[in-house]
Each structure stands twice: as C-alpha cells, then as structure tokens.
Design an enzyme around this catalytic site. Structure first.
Site, PDB file in Angstrom:
ATOM      1  N   CYS A 112      12.100   6.460 -15.756  1.00 45.13           N
ATOM      2  CA  CYS A 112      12.074   7.385 -16.790  1.00 45.13           C
ATOM      3  C   CYS A 112      11.039   8.777 -16.800  1.00 45.13           C
ATOM      4  O   CYS A 112      11.206   9.461 -17.640  1.00 45.13           O
ATOM      5  CB  CYS A 112      11.774   6.868 -18.053  1.00 45.13           C
TER       6      CYS A 112
ATOM      7  N   TYR B  55       1.962   4.250  -5.127  1.00 44.76           N
ATOM      8  CA  TYR B  55       2.562   5.637  -5.043  1.00 44.76           C
ATOM      9  C   TYR B  55       1.494   6.422  -6.296  1.00 44.76           C
ATOM     10  O   TYR B  55       2.161   7.456  -6.786  1.00 44.76           O
ATOM     11  CB  TYR B  55       4.075   5.682  -5.338  1.00 44.76           C
TER      12      TYR B  55
ATOM     13  N   CYS C 114       6.400   2.663 -15.500  1.00 46.23           N
ATOM     14  CA  CYS C 114       5.649   2.713 -16.609  1.00 46.23           C
ATOM     15  C   CYS C 114       5.960   1.294 -17.280  1.00 46.23           C
ATOM     16  O   CYS C 114       6.704   0.277 -16.628  1.00 46.23           O
ATOM     17  CB  CYS C 114       6.180   3.695 -17.690  1.00 46.23           C
TER      18      CYS C 114
ATOM     19  N   CYS D 281       9.420   0.326 -18.690  1.00 43.28           N
ATOM     20  CA  CYS D 281      10.390  -0.110 -17.512  1.00 43.28           C
ATOM     21  C   CYS D 281      10.289  -1.347 -16.778  1.00 43.28           C
ATOM     22  O   CYS D 281      11.232  -1.969 -16.226  1.00 43.28           O
ATOM     23  CB  CYS D 281      10.872   1.230 -16.563  1.00 43.28           C
TER      24      CYS D 281
ATOM     25  N   GLY E   2      -1.475   7.472  -5.518  1.00 43.82           N
ATOM     26  CA  GLY E   2      -2.307   8.509  -4.749  1.00 43.82           C
ATOM     27  C   GLY E   2      -3.876   8.037  -4.513  1.00 43.82           C
ATOM     28  O   GLY E   2      -4.719   8.842  -4.075  1.00 43.82           O
TER      29      GLY E   2
ATOM     30  N   GLY F 171      -2.781   0.714 -11.303  1.00 38.88           N
ATOM     31  CA  GLY F 171      -2.007  -0.422 -11.430  1.00 38.88           C
ATOM     32  C   GLY F 171      -0.722  -0.503 -10.446  1.00 38.88           C
ATOM     33  O   GLY F 171      -0.162  -1.567 -10.059  1.00 38.88           O
TER      34      GLY F 171
ATOM     35  N   ASP G  31      -9.767   1.111   2.211  1.00 46.33           N
ATOM     36  CA  ASP G  31      -8.286   1.225   1.472  1.00 46.33           C
ATOM     37  C   ASP G  31      -7.649  -0.217   1.526  1.00 46.33           C
ATOM     38  O   ASP G  31      -8.058  -1.165   2.242  1.00 46.33           O
ATOM     39  CB  ASP G  31      -7.338   2.110   2.546  1.00 46.33           C
ATOM     40  N   GLU G  32      -6.948  -0.277   0.418  1.00 50.07           N
ATOM     41  CA  GLU G  32      -6.136  -1.577   0.183  1.00 50.07           C
ATOM     42  C   GLU G  32      -7.083  -2.608  -0.101  1.00 50.07           C
ATOM     43  O   GLU G  32      -6.959  -3.692   0.420  1.00 50.07           O
ATOM     44  CB  GLU G  32      -5.407  -1.924   1.213  1.00 50.07           C
TER      45      GLU G  32
HETATM   46  P1  ADP Z   1      -1.213   4.712  -3.069  1.00 51.74           P
HETATM   47  O1  ADP Z   1      -2.134   4.746  -1.987  1.00 51.74           O
HETATM   48  O2  ADP Z   1      -1.644   4.869  -4.616  1.00 51.74           O
HETATM   49  O3  ADP Z   1       0.033   3.857  -3.074  1.00 51.74           O
HETATM   50  P2  ADP Z   1      -0.382   7.296  -1.831  1.00 51.74           P
HETATM   51  O4  ADP Z   1      -1.823   8.277  -1.861  1.00 51.74           O
HETATM   52  O5  ADP Z   1      -0.307   6.682  -0.477  1.00 51.74           O
HETATM   53  O6  ADP Z   1      -0.416   6.351  -2.989  1.00 51.74           O
HETATM   54  O7  ADP Z   1       0.876   8.188  -1.985  1.00 51.74           O
HETATM   55  C1  ADP Z   1       1.069   8.825  -3.191  1.00 51.74           C
HETATM   56  C2  ADP Z   1       2.186   9.937  -2.648  1.00 51.74           C
HETATM   57  O8  ADP Z   1       3.094   9.176  -2.935  1.00 51.74           O
HETATM   58  C3  ADP Z   1       2.354  10.932  -3.903  1.00 51.74           C
HETATM   59  O9  ADP Z   1       1.672  12.384  -3.470  1.00 51.74           O
HETATM   60  C4  ADP Z   1       3.884  11.376  -3.474  1.00 51.74           C
HETATM   61  O10 ADP Z   1       4.072  12.231  -2.419  1.00 51.74           O
HETATM   62  C5  ADP Z   1       4.564   9.935  -3.070  1.00 51.74           C
HETATM   63  N1  ADP Z   1       5.395   9.505  -4.014  1.00 51.74           N
HETATM   64  C6  ADP Z   1       6.307   8.663  -3.742  1.00 51.74           C
HETATM   65  N2  ADP Z   1       6.921   8.117  -4.960  1.00 51.74           N
HETATM   66  C7  ADP Z   1       6.154   8.284  -5.883  1.00 51.74           C
HETATM   67  C8  ADP Z   1       6.079   8.137  -7.395  1.00 51.74           C
HETATM   68  N3  ADP Z   1       7.093   7.160  -7.967  1.00 51.74           N
HETATM   69  N4  ADP Z   1       5.039   8.502  -8.286  1.00 51.74           N
HETATM   70  C9  ADP Z   1       3.979   9.321  -7.674  1.00 51.74           C
HETATM   71  N5  ADP Z   1       4.131   9.734  -6.275  1.00 51.74           N
HETATM   72  C10 ADP Z   1       5.139   9.323  -5.372  1.00 51.74           C
HETATM   73 MG    MG Z   2      -2.497   3.480  -0.647  1.00 46.63          MG
HETATM   74 ZN    ZN Z   3       9.557   3.996 -17.318  1.00 56.25          ZN
END
Ligand code: ADP
Ligand code: MG
Ligand code: ZN
Length: 194
Positions: free
Chosen positions: A151, A19, A180, A183, A21, A16, A91-92
């Site tokens: 949080c 960041y 979450c 928040c 992964g 959802g 991706d995306e």
């Molecule tokens: P997504 O493709 O889901 O947006 P990415 O794989 O590009 O995620 O990035 C994941 C990385 O983002 C994590 O390994 C971490 O280094 C970084 N990161 C930055 N902010 C956060 C956060 N709030 N929670 C988790 N990871 C975060």
């Molecule tokens: Mg991404």
């Molecule tokens: Zn929260």
C-alpha cells in the site's frame, strides 16, 4: 548527532522491517568516520552473508563495504584488542547470541564508538533475539522504516511470504517483504496466524 570518540558510545540503527536502510545507514556512518581519518572495523554474522562469499556486507541496493564474517562475539573483542579500531560496526546484530551484549558494553567502556544495526522484530512481531538488550544499552537509537510493498505506507513489519517452518529463516525478497502493520496483520489473518 552527538558523538563521543573519547569515552565510547553505542549507536543502534533499527527497524521492524527489512529493506528499511539499516545496512545503508551503517555503511554511510562508517564511511564518514573513515573520511575523518578514524579507523573502523565492520562485522556481520556468517549466517547473514547471503549476498556474498567475500568478506563484505552488502545492502539491498548493492552498497558494499569490507566486513569480517564471524559468529563469535569474542572474535570481535580480540580483533579490537589487536587492531584498535576507533569505530566498530556490527550489522545484523539480532543474529548474535547473548554474549554480544557484554562484548559491546565492554568495548564501549574501553572507549570504542560502536554502531549496531539490527532487525528489532521477527515476522511474528516478537522481539528479535538480543535486540531488546542492545536497544536498552544504546546511547542513541535511530529508527528507520521502508515502504509497504502493498500500500505504500511506512513499512515497520517483516512479513514472511510463507508460513514459517523453522525458527530463524534467512532470506531476502524471496522469503520476506516489508509491510505496514495493517498489511502485515491482514496477511497473517489470511493464513490464520493472527
Ligand atoms: P536493511 O539493512 O534495513 O534491510 P538496506 O540498507 O540493505 O536495508 O536496503 C535499503 C534499500 O532497499 C533501499 O535503499 C531500497 O533501494 C531497497 N528497497 C527494496 N525494497 C524496498 C522497500 N519495500 N522499501 C524501502 N526500500 C526498499
Ligand atoms: Mg541490512
Ligand atoms: Zn501496507
């Protein structure tokens, strides 16, 4: 995880929140296939190529991988017909139009191993584009989440830092943060959005 390179397969990596992964996990899986001497091609929509002008995808922590930037799912089909990659990663995926659904189904039916990564929800908490269809077609779904920046609980919601003015707004840390549910709801209530 079960993998079938002989009969086609659709993996969806989803969350959802950003960041979480997704891109990192997509790149990890593609690299594994390449180490096992499988050919792979990676695609992403042009509108998502925010971190690079080069033909690459880049995760939020800087992991990079070569990728074709295209907004046209037919180009993915043509690329597959020309180069025959065993693995096709996108991706995306949430940014593609509905024609991606048929292209993905067709490519899997032809025997390709498909890996899709996509954001399942908008910052309003609504299903994002074609993600519902892609999730329904999946042979396997991996759900990932980040860390709530307020949080520290699991972040499953994309919080828009400013009230939205347009339908789709591309950005990273300057526009959205991972939150979450609590928040995310609190933040939206403060702005009178929920
Ligand atoms: P997504 O493709 O889901 O947006 P990415 O794989 O590009 O995620 O990035 C994941 C990385 O983002 C994590 O390994 C971490 O280094 C970084 N990161 C930055 N902010 C956060 C956060 N709030 N929670 C988790 N990871 C975060
Ligand atoms: Mg991404
Ligand atoms: Zn929260």
């Amino acid at each position: 995880m079960h993998r079938n390179l002989n009969y086609g397969w659709i993996d969806v990596i989803t969350s959802g929140a950003m960041y979480a992964g997704k891109t990192t996990e997509l790149i990890r899986r593609v690299r594994n296939f390449i180490l096992a001497k499988r050919t792979a091609a990676v695609f992403q929509p042009k509108m998502a190529s925010r971190f690079t002008e080069d033909e690459m995808i880049v995760s939020h922590d800087g992991v990079r991988f070569e990728a074709v930037h295209t907004d046209n799912p037919m180009e993915i089909l043509w690329h597959a017909e020309m180069h025959h990659p065993a693995v096709i990663a996108i991706d995306e995926a949430q940014f593609y139009d509905a024609s991606l659904v048929d292209v993905v189904q067709e490519l899997a039916n032809r025997g390709h191993y498909i890996i899709l990564a996509g954001l399942s929800q908008t910052s309003e908490g609504k299903p994002f584009g074609i993600m519902p269809q892609l999730l329904c077609m999946a042979d396997n779904i991996t759900s990932v989440y980040g860390v709530c920046v307020l949080c520290g609980e699991p972040a499953t919601k994309p919080f828009a830092l400013r009230a939205k003015t347009e339908d789709v707004s591309i950005g990273a840390g300057d526009k959205y943060e991972a939150r979450c549910r609590k928040c995310w709801v609190d933040g939206r209530r403060e702005r009178g959005e929920a």
